[in-house]
Every structure is written in structure tokens, then in C-alpha cells.
Design a protein around this motif. Structure first.
Motif, PDB file in Angstrom:
ATOM      1  N   VAL A 193      59.197  10.224  49.539  1.00 32.19           N
ATOM      2  CA  VAL A 193      60.590  10.264  50.009  1.00 32.19           C
ATOM      3  C   VAL A 193      61.010  11.711  50.198  1.00 32.19           C
ATOM      4  O   VAL A 193      60.832  12.545  49.296  1.00 32.19           O
ATOM      5  N   ASP A 194      61.589  12.000  51.347  1.00 35.16           N
ATOM      6  CA  ASP A 194      62.053  13.345  51.662  1.00 35.16           C
ATOM      7  C   ASP A 194      63.477  13.524  51.131  1.00 35.16           C
ATOM      8  O   ASP A 194      64.409  12.871  51.621  1.00 35.16           O
ATOM      9  N   GLN A 196      65.522  15.768  51.677  1.00 34.30           N
ATOM     10  CA  GLN A 196      66.418  16.295  52.707  1.00 34.30           C
ATOM     11  C   GLN A 196      67.158  15.170  53.435  1.00 34.30           C
ATOM     12  O   GLN A 196      68.287  15.348  53.879  1.00 34.30           O
ATOM     13  N   THR A 197      66.502  14.028  53.580  1.00 33.13           N
ATOM     14  CA  THR A 197      67.162  12.894  54.240  1.00 33.13           C
ATOM     15  C   THR A 197      67.718  11.888  53.233  1.00 33.13           C
ATOM     16  O   THR A 197      68.650  11.146  53.547  1.00 33.13           O
ATOM     17  N   ALA A 198      67.161  11.868  52.022  1.00 38.62           N
ATOM     18  CA  ALA A 198      67.576  10.870  51.036  1.00 38.62           C
ATOM     19  C   ALA A 198      69.059  10.992  50.683  1.00 38.62           C
ATOM     20  O   ALA A 198      69.739   9.986  50.469  1.00 38.62           O
ATOM     21  N   ARG A 200      71.430  12.194  52.595  1.00 38.55           N
ATOM     22  CA  ARG A 200      72.244  12.384  53.802  1.00 38.55           C
ATOM     23  C   ARG A 200      73.516  11.533  53.765  1.00 38.55           C
ATOM     24  O   ARG A 200      74.605  12.018  54.017  1.00 38.55           O
ATOM     25  N   ASP A 201      73.393  10.249  53.465  1.00 47.50           N
ATOM     26  CA  ASP A 201      74.554   9.353  53.419  1.00 47.50           C
ATOM     27  C   ASP A 201      74.255   8.189  52.468  1.00 47.50           C
ATOM     28  O   ASP A 201      73.155   8.086  51.911  1.00 47.50           O
ATOM     29  N   SER A 204      71.067   6.007  53.468  1.00 45.08           N
ATOM     30  CA  SER A 204      69.764   6.632  53.201  1.00 45.08           C
ATOM     31  C   SER A 204      69.555   6.823  51.704  1.00 45.08           C
ATOM     32  O   SER A 204      68.426   6.744  51.205  1.00 45.08           O
ATOM     33  N   ALA A 208      66.460   5.300  49.587  1.00 47.21           N
ATOM     34  CA  ALA A 208      65.570   6.191  48.835  1.00 47.21           C
ATOM     35  C   ALA A 208      65.451   5.743  47.385  1.00 47.21           C
ATOM     36  O   ALA A 208      64.357   5.774  46.800  1.00 47.21           O
ATOM     37  N   PRO A 339      75.681  12.155  48.345  1.00 40.90           N
ATOM     38  CA  PRO A 339      75.565  11.624  49.717  1.00 40.90           C
ATOM     39  C   PRO A 339      76.934  11.346  50.355  1.00 40.90           C
ATOM     40  O   PRO A 339      77.888  11.004  49.664  1.00 40.90           O
TER      41      PRO A 339
END
Length: 472
Positions: A193-194, A196-198, A200-201, A204, A208, A339
């Protein structure tokens, strides 16, 4: 000020109500400190009770009285060390009294009503309007330009130095407390799991959490996320970022009624408590307070934990220096923003301010002490001692250079939100905490049946009680 002086009788009644609420109803401090060094409901420990001055004042020198909370593990000694240059420059002594958060509200309000208190005192950010409305604080509007005025501080922090609707300034920001997400880098990496995107909102984030839940590290499964339930002093602080992210608010725009039962607020509460219902939170952590939940994150029980900046400092120190550098989390962690919700990204913004008692016989010297403590050198030094962020915006690059993991907290400071600066906020928060605790019982299955309708019913009752307080 005149507007609020008319409500003094009501406020005194509210003060008595709050002071009598016991451990589950501590007044809103907005200044929760690092666990083990000053949180509002930690068991009294060495260095957290009122202490006699370390060095009696030599005869003939002026002595300023200063009240602080246990912001560091050696609060009195650390403060006296910090104040050495000030005392030498002004040929003055400062007698530091350390008051535990659990008794601070009672002692400060008693001093406000009797007129017998310190010269300078620390106030949790949400305490300022109540104490100011009692007429106990020296107005500072004519002086704050000397420390840079409002532009030198974060807007959410400056929002806490006055009473809403009153332009007078009664305190100045000292240090700030904002919340962000600590996460285990090794867990995220192993689960693919990244981060940086986990973060985000909300969508996501939840995806995650499901992906990392139960990831094994050294043969041990790690739960996705942990947070305290009702047995905590941050019950309202923990939930409000999700209410705000969903478009809800604690109060109506005119500050005359509660908005905690709006559909948007309900959406936020359901998302946050829903993480428990979806099996992402180990049930046992709901019984912990923030201090105990911190330790559970340190030792690897779960992979995500929302908390303040003090853990960054704790992860640089060994256990012998009251740190946790030896724990598994300290060796595998990152910090990310909370998030973003469907209506924006928010986090709780608290901390502590400095004020001057209007009964002080040394007001000019007291102001010099306040100026010293919000100066760059003292701010930086005390930020390192307490693990809190200095209130001065200008020190952000210095703190990030000290440790890059402070950067997400400064980002959080820009979208952080403080509560309405009204004298009644303390009792209102007590009402919210009581009813949000009931929602945690529903969530955990301790009593009642968890459902959107059941949660809405509890929020309706909270709103009714809070609005009644606001309109007395």
C-alpha cells in the motif's frame, strides 16, 4: 467585555458545573500535552503536583509567580532553566508552580474569583474565553504588536486569544497541538500500500486499512488502526475532525445552538465509528485512553494512530530519557495528514496560551516575561523540551530542519480548526463528551444496538442539552 460581564452569574454557575464533573468531565483544555508529561487525566506522577519553588527568592528582588501545567517530564526544572536569561536580564526571580491538568481548572477559577493568583499563567486554548469573561485577565490588545500581532501566529491559534465578538486580546499563543496520522512504514510496504495515496481521502483511507489489516510483521498480525473510545480525555477532539470533514459543525453559525445532530455531523460520526464495526480496530483499544493507546502503537498492535507532534520527539530519545526510540514503531514510522473528507480536510487544533492575571502587581514585568516566552529562542528551546510545536509561524522551517516528521503537523496547522471561542464552550464540550461516550458504548456493543438511527438519537439529546446551555 461588557457584553460578557453581564453573563458572569451564568458563567460562574457553568464553572461550578464543569469543576464538579470529575474525571470523565474535565473542562475542555484544548491543550492536551504529550502522554506521560501532562495529559489532562493521567494519574498524578512525580513532577505533576503543585511544587514548592526550587530556589527561594533572595531578599530585595521582585518575584513573579507563574503557573504552568506539566508540559515536560521535569516541568519546574525545565522552565527555570529556560527562564535563566530572563531572570538575569531583569534582575528578577520567577517562582514556577506546576499544576496538574486534573486540578488546574478548579485552581484557576478559584484564583479568578478570589483575585489571588499568579502574575502569569498557562491556559488551555479553550479556557481563555471563560476566564476572560470572569474579568480575571489583563487586556493585551495594546501590546501584542510588540510580538508581531496576529500575523505571527496561525489563524486557528489566534482565534483562541479572544472572546467571539469581542475584539480585545486576553492571551497570546504559546505552543500548539495539532493531530496527524502516524503509520507503520513496514506494514504498508509489506501489504503493498502506497501511503501517498492511502491518506488522500476517506475512500482511499478505508480501502488501505482493509488491505493492511492483519499484515504479519515478525510472525505477529498487526491490526489496521487503533484509537481510544470513551475512556479518554480526547473524546470530542477525536471525533470532531470527522464531523468537520463531512461538512458538520459543533455549533450553528451564530453560536447560539448546537449543530452536533446535523445529517453531516452524523455522517462523520458514522464513518469514524464504522471503522470499528468493520473490524479494522482491535476491540481492546477502545477501552484505553490516549496514553495507553500510544503505547499499544509503540509496541506494534496496530499500524495507524492519530496523535500530536510529541511522539516525534519521543521516538528520538531512549527509554532512559522518557523516550521510545527502542520500540518497533519508532524504527518504522511515517507521518501523514488526516484523510480529506467529502467536505474538506480538518484536524483538531489546540495547545496552550499565556495570560496575565489582572490582579498582578507586576503587570509590565509580567508582559516582559510573556514576550520572552514567545520570543524565537525560548519558543524553539521549549518546543524541543515539550515536544510541542512553537506557536510562532516563523519557526516552522527550523522545526522541520530539526526533524522532517514535523512537516505533516505544520501542514495540519494550516487546515486545523479550533472550537468556537465562547465562555460556554467548556460545559458544551462536557455534554458532547458524555453523549459521544454513549455512542462508543453502542459501537462496542456494550449497551444498545448500533445503528444510524440509534446514533442520531444520542446526538439529538446532546444537541438539546448543549443548546439549553448556550441559551441560559
Amino acid at each position: 467585555m461588557a457584553k460578557w460581564s453581564r453573563t458572569l452569574g451564568l458563567l460562574l454557575s457553568l464553572v461550578m458545573l464543569v469543576a464538579g464533573c470529575g474525571s470523565s468531565g474535565q473542562p475542555a483544555g484544548g491543550g492536551d500535552g504529550p502522554s506521560g508529561s501532562g495529559d489532562q487525566q493521567s494519574p498524578p506522577a512525580a513532577g505533576t503536583q503543585p511544587q514548592a519553588p526550587a530556589t527561594p527568592a533572595p531578599s530585595g528582588r521582585t518575584t513573579l509567580q507563574m503557573w504552568i501545567m506539566p508540559n515536560t517530564t521535569q516541568s519546574e526544572q525545565d522552565m527555570l532553566q529556560l527562564l535563566q536569561p530572563f531572570m538575569a536580564q531583569h534582575n528578577v526571580d520567577v517562582q514556577v508552580t506546576v499544576i496538574d491538568w486534573s486540578s488546574a481548572w478548579t485552581r484557576i477559577t478559584a484564583a479568578a474569583t478570589s483575585g489571588e493568583g499568579p502574575d502569569v499563567l498557562q491556559l488551555g486554548t479553550t479556557w481563555v474565553p471563560a476566564i476572560a469573561a470572569m474579568g480575571a485577565l489583563e487586556p493585551l490588545s495594546g501590546k501584542v504588536a510588540e510580538i508581531g500581532g496576529a500575523d505571527a501566529f496561525y489563524p486557528a491559534s489566534w482565534n483562541t486569544v479572544s472572546i467571539a465578538g469581542d475584539p480585545e486580546v486576553y492571551a497570546v499563543p504559546w505552543f500548539i497541538d495539532v493531530r496527524a496520522a502516524y503509520y507503520r512504514t513496514d506494514v504498508f510496504q509489506k501489504a503493498g500500500v502506497d501511503p501517498q495515496t492511502a491518506f488522500r481521502d476517506w475512500e482511499s483511507f478505508k480501502a488501505a486499512l482493509h488491505q493492511i489489516n492483519g499484515t504479519e510483521i515478525e510472525g505477529r498480525p498487526v491490526a489496521a488502526i487503533g484509537f481510544p473510545g470513551k475512556n479518554d480525555w480526547n473524546v470530542t477532539h477525536n471525533i470532531m475532525p470527522w464531523v468537520w470533514g463531512a461538512g458538520g459543525s459543533e455549533l450553528s453559525a451564530d453560536l447560539r445552538s448546537s449543530a452536533i445532530n446535523s445529517e453531516e455531523a452524523l455522517d462523520g460520526v458514522m464513518f469514524y465509528t464504522g471503522l470499528v464495526r468493520e473490524g479494522l480496530v482491535p476491540p481492546g483499544v477502545l477501552e484505553k485512553n490516549t496514553s495507553d493507546a500510544e503505547m499499544a502503537f509503540h509496541t506494534g498492535e496496530f499500524a495507524v494512530f492519530f496523535n500530536g507532534p510529541w511522539m516525534v520527539s519521543q521516538y528520538t530519545r531512549p527509554e532512559s530519557e522518557n523516550g521510545h526510540a527502542d520500540k518497533i514503531a519508532a524504527q518504522n514510522y511515517g507521518v501523514a495528514p488526516i484523510p480529506e473528507g467529502p467536505r474538506g480536510r480538518y484536524t483538531f487544533f489546540g495547545g496552550s496560551n499565556l495570560a496575565i492575571f489582572n490582579a498582578s502587581r507586576h503587570k509590565e514585568l509580567s508582559w516582559e516575561l510573556v514576550k520572552f516566552l514567545v520570543g524565537k529562542e525560548a519558543q524553539m528551546a521549549y518546543g524541543e523540551m515539550a515536544g510541542m510545536l512553537p506557536a510562532l509561524k516563523a519557526l516552522e522551517p527550523d522545526m522541520v530542519a530539526l526533524n522532517a516528521n514535523f512537516a505533516p503537523f505544520y501542514e495540519a496547522a494550516r487546515y486545523g480548526r479550533s472550537y468556537a471561542s465562547i465562555p460556554q464552550w467548556g460545559p458544551v464540550e462536557t455534554v458532547y463528551t458524555k453523549h459521544l461516550s454513549t455512542i462508543w458504548d453502542l459501537t462496542a456493543g456494550v449497551s444498545g444496538t448500533y445503528s444510524r438511527e440509534a446514533v442520531k438519537q444520542v446526538l439529538d439529546e446532546a444537541a438539546r442539552e448543549a443548546t439549553s446551555l448556550l441559551n441560559q
